[in-house]
Design an enzyme around this catalytic site. Structure first.
Site, PDB file in Angstrom:
ATOM      1  N   LYS A  47       0.915  -1.075  -0.103  1.00  0.00           N
ATOM      2  CA  LYS A  47       0.051   0.219  -0.028  1.00  0.00           C
ATOM      3  C   LYS A  47       0.915   1.199   0.027  1.00  0.00           C
ATOM      4  O   LYS A  47       0.651   2.238  -0.763  1.00  0.00           O
ATOM      5  CB  LYS A  47      -1.067   0.110   1.235  1.00  0.00           C
ATOM      6  CG  LYS A  47      -1.636   1.255   1.518  1.00  0.00           C
ATOM      7  CD  LYS A  47      -2.396   1.327   2.644  1.00  0.00           C
ATOM      8  CE  LYS A  47      -1.752   1.480   4.043  1.00  0.00           C
ATOM      9  NZ  LYS A  47      -1.477   2.934   4.104  1.00  0.00           N
ATOM     10  N   ASN A  48       1.831   1.197   0.938  1.00  0.00           N
ATOM     11  CA  ASN A  48       2.665   2.404   1.023  1.00  0.00           C
ATOM     12  C   ASN A  48       3.686   2.684  -0.143  1.00  0.00           C
ATOM     13  O   ASN A  48       4.298   3.859  -0.065  1.00  0.00           O
ATOM     14  CB  ASN A  48       3.249   2.370   2.353  1.00  0.00           C
ATOM     15  CG  ASN A  48       2.471   2.817   3.429  1.00  0.00           C
ATOM     16  OD1 ASN A  48       1.233   2.949   3.438  1.00  0.00           O
ATOM     17  ND2 ASN A  48       3.112   2.678   4.756  1.00  0.00           N
ATOM     18  N   CYS A  99      -4.688  12.942  13.284  1.00  0.00           N
ATOM     19  CA  CYS A  99      -5.310  11.560  13.198  1.00  0.00           C
ATOM     20  C   CYS A  99      -4.783  10.720  14.261  1.00  0.00           C
ATOM     21  O   CYS A  99      -4.319  11.332  15.232  1.00  0.00           O
ATOM     22  CB  CYS A  99      -4.369  11.072  11.773  1.00  0.00           C
ATOM     23  SG  CYS A  99      -2.857  10.167  12.195  1.00  0.00           S
TER      24      CYS A  99
HETATM   25  C1  UD1 Z   1       4.510   6.827   6.510  1.00  0.00           C
HETATM   26  C2  UD1 Z   1       3.766   5.719   6.291  1.00  0.00           C
HETATM   27  C3  UD1 Z   1       3.209   5.311   7.647  1.00  0.00           C
HETATM   28  C4  UD1 Z   1       4.275   4.948   8.701  1.00  0.00           C
HETATM   29  C5  UD1 Z   1       5.381   6.053   8.695  1.00  0.00           C
HETATM   30  C6  UD1 Z   1       6.469   5.832   9.620  1.00  0.00           C
HETATM   31  C7  UD1 Z   1       2.852   6.215   4.012  1.00  0.00           C
HETATM   32  C8  UD1 Z   1       1.562   6.505   3.215  1.00  0.00           C
HETATM   33  N1  UD1 Z   1       2.623   5.970   5.282  1.00  0.00           N
HETATM   34  O1  UD1 Z   1       3.772   7.901   7.021  1.00  0.00           O
HETATM   35  O2  UD1 Z   1       2.430   4.159   7.450  1.00  0.00           O
HETATM   36  O3  UD1 Z   1       3.675   4.707   9.806  1.00  0.00           O
HETATM   37  O4  UD1 Z   1       5.777   6.585   7.291  1.00  0.00           O
HETATM   38  O5  UD1 Z   1       7.228   4.858   8.989  1.00  0.00           O
HETATM   39  O6  UD1 Z   1       3.872   5.724   3.644  1.00  0.00           O
HETATM   40  N2  UD1 Z   1       6.815  14.531  10.774  1.00  0.00           N
HETATM   41  C9  UD1 Z   1       6.664  15.874  11.238  1.00  0.00           C
HETATM   42  N3  UD1 Z   1       6.642  16.786  10.209  1.00  0.00           N
HETATM   43  C10 UD1 Z   1       6.366  16.446   9.046  1.00  0.00           C
HETATM   44  C11 UD1 Z   1       6.435  15.064   8.619  1.00  0.00           C
HETATM   45  C12 UD1 Z   1       6.560  14.189   9.505  1.00  0.00           C
HETATM   46  O7  UD1 Z   1       6.991  16.209  12.363  1.00  0.00           O
HETATM   47  O8  UD1 Z   1       6.300  17.337   8.066  1.00  0.00           O
HETATM   48  C13 UD1 Z   1       6.840  13.659  11.667  1.00  0.00           C
HETATM   49  C14 UD1 Z   1       5.724  12.713  12.249  1.00  0.00           C
HETATM   50  O9  UD1 Z   1       4.682  13.372  13.044  1.00  0.00           O
HETATM   51  C15 UD1 Z   1       6.189  11.554  12.667  1.00  0.00           C
HETATM   52  C16 UD1 Z   1       7.690  11.361  12.000  1.00  0.00           C
HETATM   53  O10 UD1 Z   1       8.094  12.604  11.514  1.00  0.00           O
HETATM   54  O11 UD1 Z   1       6.425  11.779  14.230  1.00  0.00           O
HETATM   55  C17 UD1 Z   1       7.554  10.378  10.855  1.00  0.00           C
HETATM   56  O12 UD1 Z   1       6.531  10.499  10.128  1.00  0.00           O
HETATM   57  P1  UD1 Z   1       6.528  10.153   8.516  1.00  0.00           P
HETATM   58  O13 UD1 Z   1       7.614   9.480   8.260  1.00  0.00           O
HETATM   59  O14 UD1 Z   1       6.372  11.500   7.937  1.00  0.00           O
HETATM   60  O15 UD1 Z   1       5.247   9.400   8.382  1.00  0.00           O
HETATM   61  P2  UD1 Z   1       4.346   9.306   7.091  1.00  0.00           P
HETATM   62  O16 UD1 Z   1       5.468   9.706   5.892  1.00  0.00           O
HETATM   63  O17 UD1 Z   1       3.131  10.237   7.261  1.00  0.00           O
END
Ligand code: UD1
Length: 428
Positions: A22-23, A124
């Site tokens: 999915k991801n 979320c």
């Molecule tokens: C992706 C995955 C999700 C997985 C996560 C961590 C997809 C569609 N989803 O989510 O299933 O659980 O990686 O492996 O691929 N953060 C910030 N600011 C930002 C972006 C992120 O503070 O702009 C923080 C988030 O709150 C979190 C951390 O960085 O604490 C990692 O998040 P991130 O890797 O971005 O998760 P997603 O990409 O949303």
């Protein structure tokens, strides 16, 4: 709303076909916005999140057709996406709120059209999950961004230009968004502290097939040399390592013996290491991975971290496994601040878990008892299904729309291996 009924206690035995990830599929679908030619994707899983992304892309003007099954390897569908013209650069709240990964259209829209208006995803269940890093990185690439009425308004009328982006924390979709944007920017972009998840690598490989120039794929430093245009390509989505890990833990918690067809060990090394310490053997076969217990289950400490360490998306499932292991297990979540929502539900099934800040101490019990349970996110839901498979008696899993977002035919796959599990359709 549908629910799932499980009667626990049967060891899982047989073969399970692993679906496309999915991801990986979600950013690959978004990459179709980068070219006016056809992007053909194989092994696309049949999931609610994929439908949400397809609906979002359609309203941007992407023409999408489904072209049968299994043509490009794997068990999933073949999807053809053609964005001859991007007719609308707005990603509306109604679609984005359904799925945070909708933010993945921001980079491609901005790079291709010079503008994008994407709803802020909002909170979320598993944490605040801001998108500030996506925004500041795009600003570094020359975009002007404002937040108006809950929307990210991004403009780059003269195109984006390459820059050095240093991510202070590893962000998976952040890295993907910037990689896609940089592929059509002028000049060179370096992403420092890039995510190295296999899904990021899969996107990079597809972008290269579309004509992008990316060096350092699979490392935490990506160098992208922008091109004027990208072209069409054909690409097959990698197998889902989280689904693989989930079924591996399902085999382990039921003391079963399952072959996971299409699964790749190279994506699961840290998980296999942890499982091996817990007494579960994961070995490569000709077609995938074989999983069974060696002796008893033992408590093992785990900390979630970015790839290649143990994934946060398998934390809940591992916790379910540890509830019936001998001894104790300390499970520490370092990625999301609120990702223990399965704990009270597991406790209702008889688990002995104490949470202190970001760590959960799980003391194994002899057995779990079935109960009606409900969950608030995708991976938490499936962890309760695993607990139900091992528990004495009946478990009713409510709010399973979470499961349908990320697991393809979960109950069919488990039932085919001997589990007593069925979907109970809600009266229309
Ligand atoms: C992706 C995955 C999700 C997985 C996560 C961590 C997809 C569609 N989803 O989510 O299933 O659980 O990686 O492996 O691929 N953060 C910030 N600011 C930002 C972006 C992120 O503070 O702009 C923080 C988030 O709150 C979190 C951390 O960085 O604490 C990692 O998040 P991130 O890797 O971005 O998760 P997603 O990409 O949303």
């Amino acid at each position: 709303m549908d629910s799932i009924r499980i009667v626990g206690g049967k060891p899982l035995e047989g073969k399970i076909y692993i679906s496309g990830a999915k991801n990986a599929a979600l950013p690959l679908l978004a990459a179709s916005l980068l070219t006016d030619e056809t992007l053909t994707l194989g092994n696309v899983p049949h999931l609610a999140d994929i439908t949400t992304m397809a609906n979002l892309l359609s309203q941007h003007g992407v023409n999408i057709s489904l072209n049968g099954e299994q043509k490009l390897g794997g068990t999933g569908r073949v999807m053809e996406l053609k964005a001859s013209n991007v007719s609308n650069v707005t990603a509306p709240y109604d679609l984005v709120r359904k799925m945070r990964a909708s933010i993945l259209v921001l980079g491609p829209l901005l790079a291709r059209c010079g503008q994008a208006k994407v709803s802020l995803p909002g909170g979320c269940a598993i944490g605040t999950r801001p998108v500030d890093l996506h925004i500041s990185a795009l600003e570094n690439l020359g975009a002007t961004i404002s937040i108006d009425n809950g929307y990210i308004n991004a403009n780059a009328p003269n195109g984006l230009r390459g820059a050095e982006i240093v991510f202070p924390v590893v962000t998976v979709t952040g890295t993907e968004n910037i990689m896609m944007a940089a592929a059509l920017a002028k000049g060179q972009t370096t992403i420092v502290n890039a995510a190295r998840e296999p899904e990021v690598v899969d996107l990079a490989n597809c972008l290269v097939a579309m004509g992008a120039r990316i060096e350092g794929i699979g490392s935490d430093r990506l160098r992208i040399t922008g091109c004027d245009r990208l072209h069409g390509a054909t690409h097959s989505v990698i197998p889902d390592r989280i689904e693989t890990g989930t079924f591996a833990m399902a085999a382990a918690i039921t003391d079963g013996d399952v072959e996971l067809i299409g699964a790749k060990m190279e994506h699961l090394n840290s998980v296999a290491r942890v499982l091996s310490k817990a007494g579960v053997s994961v070995t490569e076969t000709k077609h995938g991975l074989q999983v069974c217990r060696v002796n008893g289950l033992h408590g093992v400490d785990v900390m979630t971290e970015p790839y290649p360490s143990f994934p946060t998306d398998l934390q809940a499932q591992f916790m379910a496994l540890m509830t019936v292991a001998e001894g104790a297990s300390m499970i520490t979540e370092t990625i999301f601040e609120n990702r223990f929502m399965h704990v009270p539900e597991l406790q209702r099934m008889g688990a002995n878990i104490t949470v202190h800040n970001a760590s959960a101490m799980v003391r194994g019990v002899a057995h779990l008892n079935g109960a009606p349970v409900m969950a608030t996110d995708l991976r938490a839901s499936v962890s309760l299904a695993l607990a139900g498979l091992a528990a004495k008696g009946e478990t009713i899993l409510n709010r399973i729309y979470h499961l349908d977002r990320g697991y393809e035919r979960l109950e069919e796959k488990l039932a085919a291996c001997g589990a007593t599990i069925e979907r109970i359709r809600a009266a229309a």
